[in-house]
Scaffold this motif. Structure first.
Motif, PDB file in Angstrom:
ATOM      1  N   ALA A 124      20.290 -22.716 -28.718  1.00  8.05           N
ATOM      2  CA  ALA A 124      19.864 -23.517 -27.573  1.00  8.05           C
ATOM      3  C   ALA A 124      18.586 -22.975 -26.947  1.00  8.05           C
ATOM      4  O   ALA A 124      17.835 -23.714 -26.333  1.00  8.05           O
ATOM      5  N   HIS A 125      18.341 -21.685 -27.119  1.00  8.00           N
ATOM      6  CA  HIS A 125      17.185 -21.015 -26.509  1.00  8.00           C
ATOM      7  C   HIS A 125      17.114 -21.301 -25.021  1.00  8.00           C
ATOM      8  O   HIS A 125      16.044 -21.517 -24.447  1.00  8.00           O
ATOM      9  N   ARG A 126      18.266 -21.354 -24.379  1.00  4.61           N
ATOM     10  CA  ARG A 126      18.292 -21.627 -22.949  1.00  4.61           C
ATOM     11  C   ARG A 126      17.840 -20.415 -22.171  1.00  4.61           C
ATOM     12  O   ARG A 126      17.946 -19.278 -22.622  1.00  4.61           O
ATOM     13  N   LYS A 127      17.348 -20.635 -20.987  1.00  2.00           N
ATOM     14  CA  LYS A 127      16.903 -19.563 -20.120  1.00  2.00           C
ATOM     15  C   LYS A 127      18.002 -19.254 -19.103  1.00  2.00           C
ATOM     16  O   LYS A 127      18.805 -20.097 -18.743  1.00  2.00           O
ATOM     17  N   VAL A 128      18.007 -18.016 -18.658  1.00  2.00           N
ATOM     18  CA  VAL A 128      18.969 -17.612 -17.650  1.00  2.00           C
ATOM     19  C   VAL A 128      18.439 -18.100 -16.305  1.00  2.00           C
ATOM     20  O   VAL A 128      17.561 -17.501 -15.703  1.00  2.00           O
ATOM     21  N   HIS A 129      18.955 -19.218 -15.835  1.00  4.02           N
ATOM     22  CA  HIS A 129      18.425 -19.856 -14.631  1.00  4.02           C
ATOM     23  C   HIS A 129      18.598 -18.957 -13.415  1.00  4.02           C
ATOM     24  O   HIS A 129      19.711 -18.588 -13.054  1.00  4.02           O
ATOM     25  N   GLY A 130      17.481 -18.625 -12.787  1.00  2.00           N
ATOM     26  CA  GLY A 130      17.522 -17.838 -11.558  1.00  2.00           C
ATOM     27  C   GLY A 130      17.906 -16.388 -11.764  1.00  2.00           C
ATOM     28  O   GLY A 130      17.982 -15.636 -10.800  1.00  2.00           O
ATOM     29  N   CYS A 131      18.153 -15.986 -13.004  1.00  2.00           N
ATOM     30  CA  CYS A 131      18.535 -14.601 -13.302  1.00  2.00           C
ATOM     31  C   CYS A 131      19.650 -14.107 -12.381  1.00  2.00           C
ATOM     32  O   CYS A 131      19.539 -13.078 -11.713  1.00  2.00           O
ATOM     33  N   ASP A 132      20.728 -14.888 -12.304  1.00  2.00           N
ATOM     34  CA  ASP A 132      21.883 -14.509 -11.483  1.00  2.00           C
ATOM     35  C   ASP A 132      22.661 -13.415 -12.209  1.00  2.00           C
ATOM     36  O   ASP A 132      23.624 -13.672 -12.942  1.00  2.00           O
ATOM     37  N   LEU A 133      22.250 -12.177 -12.025  1.00  2.00           N
ATOM     38  CA  LEU A 133      22.823 -11.069 -12.778  1.00  2.00           C
ATOM     39  C   LEU A 133      24.286 -10.835 -12.445  1.00  2.00           C
ATOM     40  O   LEU A 133      25.036 -10.285 -13.263  1.00  2.00           O
ATOM     41  N   LYS A 134      24.725 -11.239 -11.264  1.00  2.00           N
ATOM     42  CA  LYS A 134      26.117 -11.010 -10.885  1.00  2.00           C
ATOM     43  C   LYS A 134      27.080 -11.870 -11.689  1.00  2.00           C
ATOM     44  O   LYS A 134      28.221 -11.483 -11.923  1.00  2.00           O
ATOM     45  N   ASP A 213      32.930 -20.513 -24.567  1.00  2.00           N
ATOM     46  CA  ASP A 213      32.694 -20.719 -25.988  1.00  2.00           C
ATOM     47  C   ASP A 213      31.250 -21.111 -26.276  1.00  2.00           C
ATOM     48  O   ASP A 213      30.822 -21.091 -27.432  1.00  2.00           O
ATOM     49  N   GLU A 214      30.512 -21.484 -25.266  1.00  2.00           N
ATOM     50  CA  GLU A 214      29.112 -21.865 -25.451  1.00  2.00           C
ATOM     51  C   GLU A 214      28.214 -20.665 -25.177  1.00  2.00           C
ATOM     52  O   GLU A 214      27.758 -20.446 -24.060  1.00  2.00           O
ATOM     53  N   VAL A 215      28.007 -19.871 -26.211  1.00  2.00           N
ATOM     54  CA  VAL A 215      27.173 -18.672 -26.095  1.00  2.00           C
ATOM     55  C   VAL A 215      25.760 -19.042 -26.505  1.00  2.00           C
ATOM     56  O   VAL A 215      25.509 -19.381 -27.666  1.00  2.00           O
ATOM     57  N   SER A 216      24.846 -19.002 -25.566  1.00  2.00           N
ATOM     58  CA  SER A 216      23.475 -19.450 -25.814  1.00  2.00           C
ATOM     59  C   SER A 216      22.589 -18.298 -26.261  1.00  2.00           C
ATOM     60  O   SER A 216      22.614 -17.211 -25.670  1.00  2.00           O
ATOM     61  N   CYS A 217      21.808 -18.539 -27.293  1.00  2.00           N
ATOM     62  CA  CYS A 217      20.803 -17.578 -27.753  1.00  2.00           C
ATOM     63  C   CYS A 217      19.561 -17.750 -26.887  1.00  2.00           C
ATOM     64  O   CYS A 217      19.078 -18.866 -26.696  1.00  2.00           O
ATOM     65  N   MET A 218      19.035 -16.652 -26.352  1.00  2.00           N
ATOM     66  CA  MET A 218      17.877 -16.763 -25.468  1.00  2.00           C
ATOM     67  C   MET A 218      16.609 -16.170 -26.088  1.00  2.00           C
ATOM     68  O   MET A 218      15.616 -15.942 -25.409  1.00  2.00           O
ATOM     69  N   VAL A 219      16.654 -15.911 -27.400  1.00  2.00           N
ATOM     70  CA  VAL A 219      15.465 -15.444 -28.122  1.00  2.00           C
ATOM     71  C   VAL A 219      15.247 -16.375 -29.304  1.00  2.00           C
ATOM     72  O   VAL A 219      16.161 -17.091 -29.737  1.00  2.00           O
TER      73      VAL A 219
END
Length: 310
Positions: A124-134, A213-219
């Motif tokens: 999916a190459h999705r981005k981590v929206h807002g970088c909500d690290l928590k 179950d939806e593990v997104s690849c971000m690279v």
């Protein structure tokens, strides 16, 4: 010779009994659940050495791991930190594990898609929206070289393992436990390991709002190919270091066992051995001198010829 305690012999016997269970029935706490094929022979050889026994092992692996939840709810409804930074957390799971290099056809688009799926993610190459690290759970790609835990009967036996490991390239090897200094039923525990070959990178994520179950690849796919290529190269170097460790440890174990001695004891032993050789050589010379060439024998021989010695 350093005496091996009876308590160690008993512990080793129990461990070897567990390892002798047929492969189909044997299980342990590793993701694979059994001894890795790549170092099974090494494990057997180490366990054949008096004073040593393996307690856990990994031949080296490529893994992809989804970390667990970073926060958890308490009884009063408040949330609290579930793991320390870098920890695995509760509810984490392995997406991929291999104890062998991964074959790839670099440059193939279908192969790139296959790699992403093989590693347990979606392209999916999705981005981590807002970088909500928590709330974001990350996926970590790792290569880890061989690690062995070996129990030794004494510090003398442990020193031999550590010397072989460091010389072979497992430079972070050392003693993990010294309970034996206070507990006669405890023994030194050695970790044979190296951080120099390790590789780690974040490659995916599961956000709080996403299905687990939806593990997104971000690279991108090319980045995954690079990671796998580097990991494959390090597998080869890991194998070389394992081989060097094996040869050095076993060659040392096969040598004639000579009790440890300090400088004065060694000097006395060498002096006694030198005196023994001197006495042996003197005895041989006396035997040669007595082989019929003594003075009386010469007189008889000359008289028989009718010759006067004067």
């Amino acid at each position: 010779m350093v005496e091996i305690p009876a308590a160690f012999v008993a512990k080793k016997k129990r461990i070897l009994h567990d390892l002798s269970i047929p492969e189909g029935e044997y299980t342990d706490l590793s993701p694979k659940g059994s001894v890795d094929v790549g170092i099974r022979d090494l494990i057997g050889e180490i366990n054949s050495v008096d004073g040593l026994v393996t307690t856990s092992s990994c031949a080296g692996r490529i893994s992809v791991y989804l970390e667990g939840a970073k926060t958890e709810s308490s009884d009063d409804g408040s949330s609290q930190q579930a793991i320390v930074p870098g920890g695995k957390g509760r509810g984490g799971r392995w997406l991929f594990v291999s104890h062998d290099p991964i074959k790839m056809n670099e440059g193939s688009k279908s192969e790139a898609d296959h790699i992403t799926e093989l590693l347990g993610m979606q392209s999916a190459h999705r981005k981590v929206h807002g970088c909500d690290l928590k709330n974001t759970r990350f996926v970590k790609f790792q290569f880890e070289p061989m690690i062995l835990h070996i129990m030794a009967a004494s510090l003398h036996h442990a020193q031999r393992v550590i010397a072989a490991a460091i010389s072979a390239g497992f430079r972070e090897s050392g003693i993990q436990s010294l309970k034996n200094l206070h507990d006669p039923n405890a023994f030194p525990m050695i970790a044979v390991r190296s951080s120099g070959l390790a590789l780690s990178s974040l490659v995916g994520f599961v956000g709080d709002a996403l299905d687990e179950d939806e593990v997104s690849c971000m690279v991108d796919d090319h980045y995954l190919e690079i990671l796998l290529s580097i990991a494959n190269e390090r597998f080869l170097e890991n194998s070389k270091r394992v081989s060097r460790f094996r040869n050095q440890l076993l060659n040392e174990a096969r040598k004639e066992q000579i009790p440890w001695e300090d400088r004065d004891e060694r000097r006395d032993r060498m002096r006694a051995q030198g005196q023994q050789r001197k006495n042996t050589n003197k005895s041989k010379m006396e035997d040669v001198a007595g082989d019929g060439y003594h003075e009386a024998g010469c007189d008889d021989f000359l008289g028989g010829l009718g010759l006067d010695q004067t």
